[in-house]
Design a protein around this motif. Structure first.
Motif, PDB file in Angstrom:
ATOM      1  N   ILE A 188      31.912  34.623  51.747  1.00  0.00           N
ATOM      2  CA  ILE A 188      30.488  34.277  51.638  1.00  0.00           C
ATOM      3  C   ILE A 188      29.629  35.545  51.628  1.00  0.00           C
ATOM      4  N   ASN A 189      29.954  36.484  52.522  1.00  0.00           N
ATOM      5  CA  ASN A 189      29.172  37.727  52.573  1.00  0.00           C
ATOM      6  C   ASN A 189      29.300  38.565  51.301  1.00  0.00           C
ATOM      7  N   ASP A 190      30.512  38.587  50.725  1.00  0.00           N
ATOM      8  CA  ASP A 190      30.714  39.336  49.473  1.00  0.00           C
ATOM      9  C   ASP A 190      29.773  38.815  48.388  1.00  0.00           C
ATOM     10  N   ILE A 191      29.621  37.497  48.330  1.00  0.00           N
ATOM     11  CA  ILE A 191      28.750  36.907  47.314  1.00  0.00           C
ATOM     12  C   ILE A 191      27.297  37.260  47.596  1.00  0.00           C
ATOM     13  N   LYS A 192      26.924  37.202  48.884  1.00  0.00           N
ATOM     14  CA  LYS A 192      25.541  37.561  49.237  1.00  0.00           C
ATOM     15  C   LYS A 192      25.239  39.004  48.863  1.00  0.00           C
ATOM     16  N   LYS A 193      26.249  39.865  49.012  1.00  0.00           N
ATOM     17  CA  LYS A 193      26.078  41.290  48.701  1.00  0.00           C
ATOM     18  C   LYS A 193      26.105  41.561  47.197  1.00  0.00           C
ATOM     19  N   MET A 194      27.056  40.933  46.487  1.00  0.00           N
ATOM     20  CA  MET A 194      27.319  41.357  45.105  1.00  0.00           C
ATOM     21  C   MET A 194      27.018  40.314  44.047  1.00  0.00           C
ATOM     22  N   GLY A 195      26.529  39.156  44.451  1.00  0.00           N
ATOM     23  CA  GLY A 195      26.180  38.136  43.469  1.00  0.00           C
ATOM     24  C   GLY A 195      27.345  37.221  43.133  1.00  0.00           C
ATOM     25  N   PHE A 196      27.100  36.313  42.206  1.00  0.00           N
ATOM     26  CA  PHE A 196      28.088  35.271  41.894  1.00  0.00           C
ATOM     27  C   PHE A 196      29.096  35.741  40.856  1.00  0.00           C
ATOM     28  N   TYR A 197      29.657  36.921  41.087  1.00  0.00           N
ATOM     29  CA  TYR A 197      30.647  37.451  40.142  1.00  0.00           C
ATOM     30  C   TYR A 197      31.936  36.642  40.175  1.00  0.00           C
ATOM     31  N   ILE A 198      32.078  35.799  41.189  1.00  0.00           N
ATOM     32  CA  ILE A 198      33.302  35.004  41.315  1.00  0.00           C
ATOM     33  C   ILE A 198      33.266  33.747  40.437  1.00  0.00           C
ATOM     34  N   VAL A 199      32.150  33.531  39.715  1.00  0.00           N
ATOM     35  CA  VAL A 199      32.147  32.473  38.698  1.00  0.00           C
ATOM     36  C   VAL A 199      32.952  33.035  37.527  1.00  0.00           C
ATOM     37  N   ILE A 200      34.182  32.509  37.349  1.00  0.00           N
ATOM     38  CA  ILE A 200      35.074  33.161  36.400  1.00  0.00           C
ATOM     39  C   ILE A 200      34.921  32.635  34.985  1.00  0.00           C
ATOM     40  N   MET A 252      43.432  56.939  22.264  1.00  0.00           N
ATOM     41  CA  MET A 252      43.616  56.133  23.486  1.00  0.00           C
ATOM     42  C   MET A 252      42.269  55.660  24.011  1.00  0.00           C
ATOM     43  N   LEU A 253      42.155  54.343  24.170  1.00  0.00           N
ATOM     44  CA  LEU A 253      40.926  53.796  24.744  1.00  0.00           C
ATOM     45  C   LEU A 253      41.221  53.341  26.165  1.00  0.00           C
ATOM     46  N   ARG A 254      40.465  53.907  27.103  1.00  0.00           N
ATOM     47  CA  ARG A 254      40.663  53.530  28.499  1.00  0.00           C
ATOM     48  C   ARG A 254      39.602  52.511  28.902  1.00  0.00           C
ATOM     49  N   ILE A 255      40.075  51.308  29.204  1.00  0.00           N
ATOM     50  CA  ILE A 255      39.158  50.230  29.577  1.00  0.00           C
ATOM     51  C   ILE A 255      39.270  49.971  31.073  1.00  0.00           C
ATOM     52  N   LEU A 256      38.142  49.773  31.704  1.00  0.00           N
ATOM     53  CA  LEU A 256      38.126  49.438  33.119  1.00  0.00           C
ATOM     54  C   LEU A 256      37.424  48.089  33.280  1.00  0.00           C
ATOM     55  N   THR A 257      38.138  47.100  33.846  1.00  0.00           N
ATOM     56  CA  THR A 257      37.481  45.816  34.126  1.00  0.00           C
ATOM     57  C   THR A 257      37.055  45.823  35.590  1.00  0.00           C
ATOM     58  N   VAL A 258      35.891  45.254  35.862  1.00  0.00           N
ATOM     59  CA  VAL A 258      35.338  45.377  37.202  1.00  0.00           C
ATOM     60  C   VAL A 258      34.874  44.029  37.747  1.00  0.00           C
ATOM     61  N   CYS A 259      35.207  43.770  39.021  1.00  0.00           N
ATOM     62  CA  CYS A 259      34.604  42.642  39.726  1.00  0.00           C
ATOM     63  C   CYS A 259      34.291  43.114  41.140  1.00  0.00           C
ATOM     64  N   GLY A 260      33.857  42.228  41.983  1.00  0.00           N
ATOM     65  CA  GLY A 260      33.385  42.598  43.307  1.00  0.00           C
ATOM     66  C   GLY A 260      34.404  43.333  44.153  1.00  0.00           C
ATOM     67  N   ASN A 261      35.647  42.873  44.155  1.00  0.00           N
ATOM     68  CA  ASN A 261      36.602  43.623  44.957  1.00  0.00           C
ATOM     69  C   ASN A 261      37.920  43.970  44.278  1.00  0.00           C
ATOM     70  N   GLY A 262      37.961  43.815  42.988  1.00  0.00           N
ATOM     71  CA  GLY A 262      39.038  44.440  42.205  1.00  0.00           C
ATOM     72  C   GLY A 262      40.406  43.791  42.253  1.00  0.00           C
ATOM     73  N   ILE A 263      40.546  42.658  42.935  1.00  0.00           N
ATOM     74  CA  ILE A 263      41.886  42.065  43.023  1.00  0.00           C
ATOM     75  C   ILE A 263      41.955  40.674  42.395  1.00  0.00           C
ATOM     76  N   GLY A 264      40.838  40.110  42.016  1.00  0.00           N
ATOM     77  CA  GLY A 264      40.861  38.742  41.501  1.00  0.00           C
ATOM     78  C   GLY A 264      40.384  38.652  40.074  1.00  0.00           C
ATOM     79  N   SER A 265      39.069  38.467  39.944  1.00  0.00           N
ATOM     80  CA  SER A 265      38.492  38.222  38.628  1.00  0.00           C
ATOM     81  C   SER A 265      38.760  39.366  37.660  1.00  0.00           C
ATOM     82  N   SER A 266      38.641  40.597  38.111  1.00  0.00           N
ATOM     83  CA  SER A 266      38.820  41.737  37.199  1.00  0.00           C
ATOM     84  C   SER A 266      40.259  41.841  36.710  1.00  0.00           C
ATOM     85  N   LEU A 267      41.186  41.403  37.557  1.00  0.00           N
ATOM     86  CA  LEU A 267      42.600  41.424  37.183  1.00  0.00           C
ATOM     87  C   LEU A 267      42.881  40.366  36.107  1.00  0.00           C
ATOM     88  N   MET A 268      42.247  39.211  36.251  1.00  0.00           N
ATOM     89  CA  MET A 268      42.411  38.158  35.247  1.00  0.00           C
ATOM     90  C   MET A 268      41.832  38.619  33.907  1.00  0.00           C
TER      91      MET A 268
END
Lengths: 145, 94
Positions: free
Chosen positions: A46-58, B1-17
């Motif tokens: 919950i705090n991550d979302i408050k800090k960084m927004g709804f980036y978890i909407v995939i 070579m093109l280096r792409i970086l995908t980014v999400c809040g903590n780097g282990i979920g959405s960005s990996l997908m």
């Protein structure tokens, strides 16, 4: 397929929920009950979302709340909450909430691969959105991708 | 070579997908010689990359001088393709 095994008995269906915070707590409850995550992990998501927004909407209608392993993950796992009516994550209407709990940076990659393949199928997503029971959802995922 | 970086809040979920989908997309489009790495927001600021691909919420938090392509989805290949392919080709030098 890994996804169906990991989600088994961790799926919840609800008609309606008022807030996104509440939706995360309810979605994560099966994992908390089985000690796969600690309370602190729910707060961290919950705090991550408050800090960084709804980036978890995939993608459309679907969110995947998660935080870092060190914030309270005991075992790599996943749970799912399906809502009959959407809850708002910012501007976006969300019906499916997949909670991801990763114990490290590697172990969950197989689960994410399965989920990513599954979510590429609009027809399967539609089936889940229309499912009435958790068993039905389990079956759709099992026969999925 | 093109280096792409995908980014999400903590780097282990959405960005990996997203990284998985981009690798798939590059294979299908015959774009070789591409490296795709995923990262969290903080880590991304210090990483070397030719282009960053992420969603709007995260893109807004980067400094203006970074090359960023915004995608609507981390998982829907069709949408990702629509959003990134043309821009990616611009950065891709073979």
């Amino acid at each position: 397929m890994m996804l169906d095994r990991v989600l088994k008995d961790n799926i919840t269906i609800m008609e309606k929920i008022e807030t996104w915070e509440e939706s995360i707590k309810i979605a994560a409850f099966p994992l908390l009950k089985k000690n796969k995550i600690r309370e602190s992990y729910i707060r961290a998501m919950i705090n991550d979302i408050k800090k960084m927004g709804f980036y978890i909407v995939i993608t459309d209608k679907i969110a995947m709340p998660h935080s870092r392993p060190e914030n309270g993950v005991e075992e790599t796992s996943m749970s799912l909450l399906k809502l009959d009516n959407p809850v708002k994550y910012g501007e976006q209407e969300i019906y499916l909430i997949f909670i991801l709990a990763a114990r490290d940076k590697e172990e969950h990659i197989g689960i994410l691969k399965d989920l990513s393949l599954f979510l590429d199928r609009d027809d399967k997503i539609e089936k889940i959105l229309n499912a009435g029971t958790t068993t039905e959802i389990e079956e759709i995922i099992k026969n999925g991708r | 070579m093109l280096r792409i970086l995908t980014v999400c809040g903590n780097g282990i979920g959405s960005s990996l997908m997203l990284a998985m989908k981009i690798e798939e997309l590059c294979r299908e489009e015959g774009i070789n010689n591409v490296s795709v790495e995923s990262s969290d927001l903080n880590g991304a600021l210090s990483k070397e990359a030719d282009v960053i691909i992420t969603v709007k919420e995260i893109a807004e938090q980067f400094p203006k001088n970074k090359k960023i392509i915004v995608t609507r989805s981390y998982t829907n290949k069709k949408k990702i393709k629509e959003d990134i392919l043309e821009s990616m080709k611009k950065y891709y030098k073979g």
